[in-house]
Design an enzyme around this catalytic site. Structure first.
Site, PDB file in Angstrom:
ATOM      1  N   ILE A 120      -4.276 -16.882 -48.969  1.00  0.00           N
ATOM      2  CA  ILE A 120      -4.177 -18.146 -49.707  1.00  0.00           C
ATOM      3  C   ILE A 120      -5.564 -18.749 -49.917  1.00  0.00           C
ATOM      4  CG2 ILE A 120      -3.198 -20.474 -49.707  1.00  0.00           C
ATOM      5  CD1 ILE A 120      -0.880 -19.397 -48.012  1.00  0.00           C
ATOM      6  N   CYS A 121      -6.140 -19.285 -48.853  1.00  0.00           N
ATOM      7  CA  CYS A 121      -7.371 -20.066 -48.984  1.00  0.00           C
ATOM      8  C   CYS A 121      -8.620 -19.214 -49.172  1.00  0.00           C
ATOM      9  CB  CYS A 121      -7.535 -20.982 -47.780  1.00  0.00           C
ATOM     10  SG  CYS A 121      -6.232 -22.233 -47.695  1.00  0.00           S
TER      11      CYS A 121
END
Length: 218
Positions: A120-121
């Site tokens: 995700i990040c």
């Protein structure tokens, strides 16, 4: 995209061309880190940060909703005690103009990213930045995901976008490049001794042996 310069000397990292972004190494993310042993990821992330400091590589610290997810882990904050992490609401770091502007202000095009979670990040900004003209490198062993599959699929997806996977000691090795570069060799050796695992232990032992007089010298 960062599909250019895949081979040749220019494909390797140099301190002068690099900028590092450390994304969301926070308690909430560490608590659900299952792709790697968490202490290893923390060790590697701190080693990477210390290496960046040795080589004067601009480093940008970021957190997401730190008031809920927790402050940046202390080991990283201690490397840059004067720096306040950029605290975001965007899940994708590269959608926060403060982060993008901080990277662009360095004038450097080789963007190195490590963070939690990989899928995700890390993946979101890596893929977007790769599409905006940056050569993006993701430090896979200073990053981690909620599962091994999540981490591995994210790395595969980033590779398809032209992102280069790399490990933290490989980053430091490319920055040092030549042991005759005396300005940084001591700092690099200290980082390796502190965070290099078995390599660090072996290096420290070697230094002990070199400093131990032989019987003829005693």
């Amino acid at each position: 995209m960062s599909t250019e310069n895949k081979a040749g000397l220019g494909a390797l990292l140099t301190p002068e061309e690099s900028v590092l972004a450390l994304i969301d190494h926070q308690p909430f993310q560490v608590a659900n880190l299952h792709s790697h042993e968490p202490t290893m990821v923390i060790n590697n992330a701190v080693g990477l940060a210390k290496a960046a400091k040795v080589f004067d590589v601009p480093t940008i610290l970021t957190t997401v909703l730190e008031e809920r997810g927790g402050l940046l882990i202390q080991g990283l904050q201690d490397v840059f005690p004067e720096q306040k992490p950029i605290n975001r609401t965007f899940i994708n770091t590269w959608q926060d103009e403060r982060v993008v502007n901080a990277v662009k202000a360095t004038g450097r095009k080789k963007l190195i990213i490590a963070g939690l979670w990989t899928e995700i990040c890390v993946a979101m900004p890596a893929i977007q930045a790769a599409g905006e003209g940056f050569e993006v490198f993701v430090v896979t062993d200073a990053s981690g995901g909620v599962s091994k599959e999540a981490h591995d699929m994210a790395v595969q997806r980033m590779i398809q976008a032209g992102v280069v996977p790399i490990t933290w000691m490989a980053v430091m090795g490319e920055w040092q490049r030549d042991w005759a570069r005396e300005k940084t060799v001591q700092g690099a050796a200290e980082v390796q001794a502190q965070h290099g695992g078995a390599s660090g232990v072996a290096f420290t032992w070697e230094m002990q042996l070199l400093a131990t007089p032989t019987e003829s010298e005693a």
